[in-house]
Design a protein around this motif. Structure first.
Motif, mmCIF file in Angstrom:
data_model
loop_
_atom_site.group_PDB
_atom_site.id
_atom_site.type_symbol
_atom_site.label_atom_id
_atom_site.label_comp_id
_atom_site.label_asym_id
_atom_site.label_seq_id
_atom_site.Cartn_x
_atom_site.Cartn_y
_atom_site.Cartn_z
ATOM 1 N N MET A 62 0.840 -1.203 0.000
ATOM 2 C CA MET A 62 0.000 0.000 0.000
ATOM 3 C C MET A 62 0.878 1.258 0.000
ATOM 4 N N ILE A 120 2.291 2.102 -3.396
ATOM 5 C CA ILE A 120 1.327 2.770 -4.279
ATOM 6 C C ILE A 120 1.240 4.258 -3.938
ATOM 7 N N LEU A 121 1.383 4.568 -2.668
ATOM 8 C CA LEU A 121 1.316 5.965 -2.237
ATOM 9 C C LEU A 121 2.631 6.710 -2.459
ATOM 10 N N HIS A 157 9.621 6.146 5.536
ATOM 11 C CA HIS A 157 8.479 6.831 4.936
ATOM 12 C C HIS A 157 9.051 8.062 4.250
ATOM 13 N N TYR A 206 1.194 10.625 7.983
ATOM 14 C CA TYR A 206 0.452 9.806 7.025
ATOM 15 C C TYR A 206 -0.847 9.308 7.633
ATOM 16 N N ASP A 207 -0.837 9.066 8.955
ATOM 17 C CA ASP A 207 -2.075 8.640 9.616
ATOM 18 C C ASP A 207 -3.178 9.676 9.423
ATOM 19 N N ASP A 213 -3.432 12.167 7.047
ATOM 20 C CA ASP A 213 -3.895 12.369 5.676
ATOM 21 C C ASP A 213 -4.516 11.113 5.060
ATOM 22 N N LEU A 214 -4.374 9.981 5.759
ATOM 23 C CA LEU A 214 -5.135 8.800 5.338
ATOM 24 C C LEU A 214 -6.532 8.800 5.954
ATOM 25 N N ASP A 242 -5.116 17.319 1.625
ATOM 26 C CA ASP A 242 -4.374 16.840 0.463
ATOM 27 C C ASP A 242 -2.951 16.509 0.912
ATOM 28 N N ARG A 243 -2.590 15.249 0.782
ATOM 29 C CA ARG A 243 -1.281 14.824 1.317
ATOM 30 C C ARG A 243 -0.124 15.501 0.596
ATOM 31 N N LEU A 244 -0.358 15.949 -0.650
ATOM 32 C CA LEU A 244 0.714 16.547 -1.437
ATOM 33 C C LEU A 244 0.641 18.079 -1.426
ATOM 34 N N THR A 265 3.151 7.880 -7.812
ATOM 35 C CA THR A 265 2.042 8.799 -7.540
ATOM 36 C C THR A 265 2.488 10.145 -6.995
ATOM 37 N N THR A 266 3.758 10.282 -6.670
ATOM 38 C CA THR A 266 4.223 11.567 -6.137
ATOM 39 C C THR A 266 5.221 12.240 -7.080
ATOM 40 N N ALA A 267 5.196 11.836 -8.336
ATOM 41 C CA ALA A 267 6.165 12.387 -9.296
ATOM 42 C C ALA A 267 6.077 13.910 -9.356
ATOM 43 N N VAL A 270 6.479 16.296 -7.318
ATOM 44 C CA VAL A 270 5.926 17.122 -6.233
ATOM 45 C C VAL A 270 6.904 17.091 -5.057
#
Lengths: 609, 93
Positions: free
Chosen positions: A248, A251-252, A425, A452-453, A455-456, A469-471, A562-564, A566
């Motif tokens: 998981m 993926i994040l 992380h 992360y907790d 923003d999840l 928004d996590r980013l 997924t964080t390209a 940023v």
């Protein structure tokens, strides 16, 4: 006094003397316990300029007020001092059964100074202390040491926290081990212990503390157990351990690979499910934990006791080194446990060596072997060289910052904050995590800054810490500061970070045990106080705002996943963070007003004479 | 319309599938999708994950179209071709 014995054991290994260190209820109410209480004691005893490995350097073992109570997931203890790795405030915590044994010995904790002339271990039982010869334990691994001490003391309910060979040799990131493979790994507290010629601390007894409202505590504990058992996260942790996060997280974009230069890796090969398929795993739990996320591998190698690995360890020796060989990761974890070594700092330092070799900065002659990404055997050889202080292992054993300096590299290439290696992380995946890393009281720390907790979706309503928004870096400085204060308190209570307790519930538990009247607002203030007393310790040893940053290597945009492209806006978040904390931008020090507001009067006098 | 659902990470092992393609009437929303997921997978899922009486997840699950922002799905209509990712709201280690 309820909830505490109201005393620490004060040991001077230089003179071989021990005495009680009484702690007032007012002091305990202010600093609660665990790492926070330890910080207040270290602040009193660690003068500016002190060498962390000098005899006067204090080493503290500390429990929290929930230890031995019916409250679940309160089985941790803290080991603290000035970090031999970073030179600033250092703390590590571990779970297991040691905490309950320490509390039952009649003390809330132990503070140790001085250096014994010969190897010793400390035995504390029912308020009485012996300093015992440990010559025969020298060179023994952490599992053997624990067993030999328990046998020598006649067995039974004895807790042993010890160092392995890494601590004996004062490897800068040596940890303290207990309950076989449980580790207080970070910050080099094992080296500090080794510098005192202290091989182990053994604790036992039957002394209890009073509880103000035992019915209320039982009711809250029952509710907590029900909440924990009813939560799917508990089921996942029980089934797969912390490795449940691997695929998981990938993926994040939260799982660092190839020394923080990638975040895409075939994580499925290292997931909790993959470990379950390959090995026979038995789950185990720390004392009073209904989850049981610990792992025993039963079929790795006959006759070997093999724990874990945890997510952090599997990632550090896995994707970070581009290694997908499960056996080598399990063996690396086993070596770290038996030698007593922080698997995060070790893994990151080794990954940095792979990176430098790939760049052509390091040669085969320098290292003593070829270093090709993903070579699990090379990882194992390097780990042994680190512990044995052989060849290239000597510089590896000092961490990434020392490595960058040794090889004439930009220090921004060293994946660390304040000298402590980055956990597994990625701040580029959660911007709130990035600011938490930059400002963590012990350096890069995922346990204080597990944003992360949030923003999840796991909000803290009492403090208006809400998912976003996590980013995005907007508003994360203040939100992350408050979350950090709350999580820092978990190490004051000496609670597992997976305990799903709200501030309101924490107050009800604390008040039930102590008879105090803490409110969630006062609790947040206690968290702020905790962050500031630790900051005051580090300020004394030279920390400034310039240290509150992420290394360049962890801020370069990634090209895929997924964080390209940023990256977090660190300046924006840091300004907001400083504003919330009441820290002075120019110096990085807590302001006098903030210190006085938090009741840190002596610190205010010291910083602003 | 058809909506594709991905059960991310360990969630897949508890649901018993990595993905599912769900046929729904036009105008359906997330609650309708949940009802269908319950019909398809409730026999696999532990009680800590799926509440059979309320026909919804019993533990917090993040449902998002966008794995970059992780913005949760609101109450608005689902669209044909939507790709929904479901995450267990837990991390760390």
């Amino acid at each position: 006094m309820n909830g505490y014995h109201g005393r620490f054991l004060d040991v001077d290994l230089g003179s071989g003397t021990t005495k009680d260190l009484p702690l007032s209820e007012e002091f305990l109410k202010q600093f609660i316990g665990g790492a926070t209480l330890a910080a207040a004691l270290v602040y009193e005893r660690a003068p500016k300029g002190m060498d962390p490995l000098s005899p006067e350097s204090p080493l503290v073992f500390s429990t929290g007020p929930f230890a031995s109570s019916p409250i679940p997931m309160a089985s941790r203890y803290a080991v603290c001092g000035i970090s031999p790795l970073t030179g600033y405030w250092g703390e590590a915590t571990s779970g297991g059964k040691f905490t309950a044994r320490l509390r039952a010995s009649g003390f809330d904790g132990i503070i140790i100074t001085g250096r014994s002339k010969k190897p010793v271990y400390l035995y504390v039982k029912d308020g009485k202390t012996e300093i015992r010869d440990a010559m025969r334990l020298l060179g023994k691994d952490s599992y053997e040491t624990q067993k030999l001490i328990k046998d020598e003391l006649g067995g039974g309910n004895i807790g042993v926290a010890c160092i392995g060979e890494a601590g004996e040799r004062q490897v800068r990131y040596a940890g303290v081990m207990n309950d076989e493979g449980r580790a207080a790994g970070r910050c080099g507290m094992g080296a500090l212990m080794g510098s005192k010629n202290l091989k182990a601390v053994a604790v036992a007894g039957n002394l209890r503390v009073g509880v103000a409202d035992s019915e209320k505590v039982k009711e809250k504990a029952k509710q907590a157990v029900s909440d924990i058992n009813g939560n799917m996260v508990s089921v996942a942790l029980r089934e797969y351990g912390t490795l449940m996060y691997m695929d998981m997280g990938m993926i994040l974009g939260d799982v660092p690979a190839k020394y923080f230069t990638k975040n895409v890796f075939p994580a499925g090969k290292l997931s909790g499910q993959a470990f379950r398929q390959k090995y026979t795993i038995k789950s185990y739990a720390c004392q009073g934990c209904p989850i049981g996320c610990g792992r025993d591998l039963r079929n790795f190698e006959p006759g070997l006791n093999v724990d874990g690995p945890e997510y952090e360890t599997a990632t550090a020796f896995g994707p970070l080194c581009m290694n997908s060989d499960l056996d080598s990761i399990v063996e690396a974890n086993r070596l770290c446990n038996i030698y007593g070594l922080d698997s995060i700092s070790a893994g990151v330092s080794i990954a940095y060596a792979f990176y430098l070799y790939d760049l052509g900065v390091l040669t085969k002659d320098q290292v003593g072997m070829e270093l090709k990404w993903g070579d699990g055997k090379a990882i194992l050889r390097l780990l042994k060289m680190i512990v044995k202080q052989k060849g290239f292992g000597k510089i590896l054993s000092k961490g990434t910052l020392a490595m960058a300096r040794e090889f004439g590299r930009d220090e921004g290439e060293a994946a660390q904050v304040k000298g402590l290696e980055m956990p597994m992380h990625d701040g580029r995946a959660f911007h709130g995590l990035a600011i938490s890393y930059a400002t963590g009281p012990r350096g890069a720390c995922h346990l204080k800054g597990s944003y992360y907790d949030v923003d999840l979706g796991n909000m803290v309503l009492e403090y208006m810490i809400l998912p976003g928004d996590r980013l995005s870096s907007d508003g994360k400085g203040e939100s992350a500061a408050k979350f950090q204060s709350l999580k820092d308190l978990f190490d004051a209570f000496a609670l597992c970070k997976f305990a799903p307790f709200s501030p309101t519930m924490l107050c009800e538990m604390l008040n039930g045990i102590t008879g105090w009247t803490y409110t969630p607002e006062e609790l947040l203030r206690a968290g702020d106080r905790s962050m500031n007393i630790k900051r005051a310790v580090s300020v004394r040893f030279g920390v400034t705002r310039e240290h509150d940053c992420l290394p360049k290597i962890c801020l370069q945009p990634l090209q895929e996943g997924t964080t390209a492209n940023v990256v977090p806006d660190m300046d924006k978040m840091l300004r907001e963070y400083y504003n919330y904390r009441g820290w002075i931008w120019e110096t990085g020090r807590p302001s006098k007003e903030k210190l006085l507001e938090l009741g840190l009067t002596q610190v205010a006098k010291d910083l602003y004479p | 319309m058809r909506v594709t659902v991905s059960f991310v990470g360990v969630l897949a092992s508890f649901v018993g599938a990595k993905t599912a393609t769900v046929a729904l009437p036009e105008g359906s929303c997330y609650e309708d999708l949940l009802a269908e997921l319950g019909r398809m997978f409730s026999s696999n899922m532990p009680e800590q994950l799926w509440d059979k009486e309320k026909k919804t997840f019993s533990s917090p699950i993040l449902a998002t179209r966008d794995e970059r922002s992780l913005a949760p799905i609101d109450g608005s209509e689902l669209l044909d071709g939507d790709q929904i990712k479901l995450f267990l709201m837990a991390a760390g280690g």
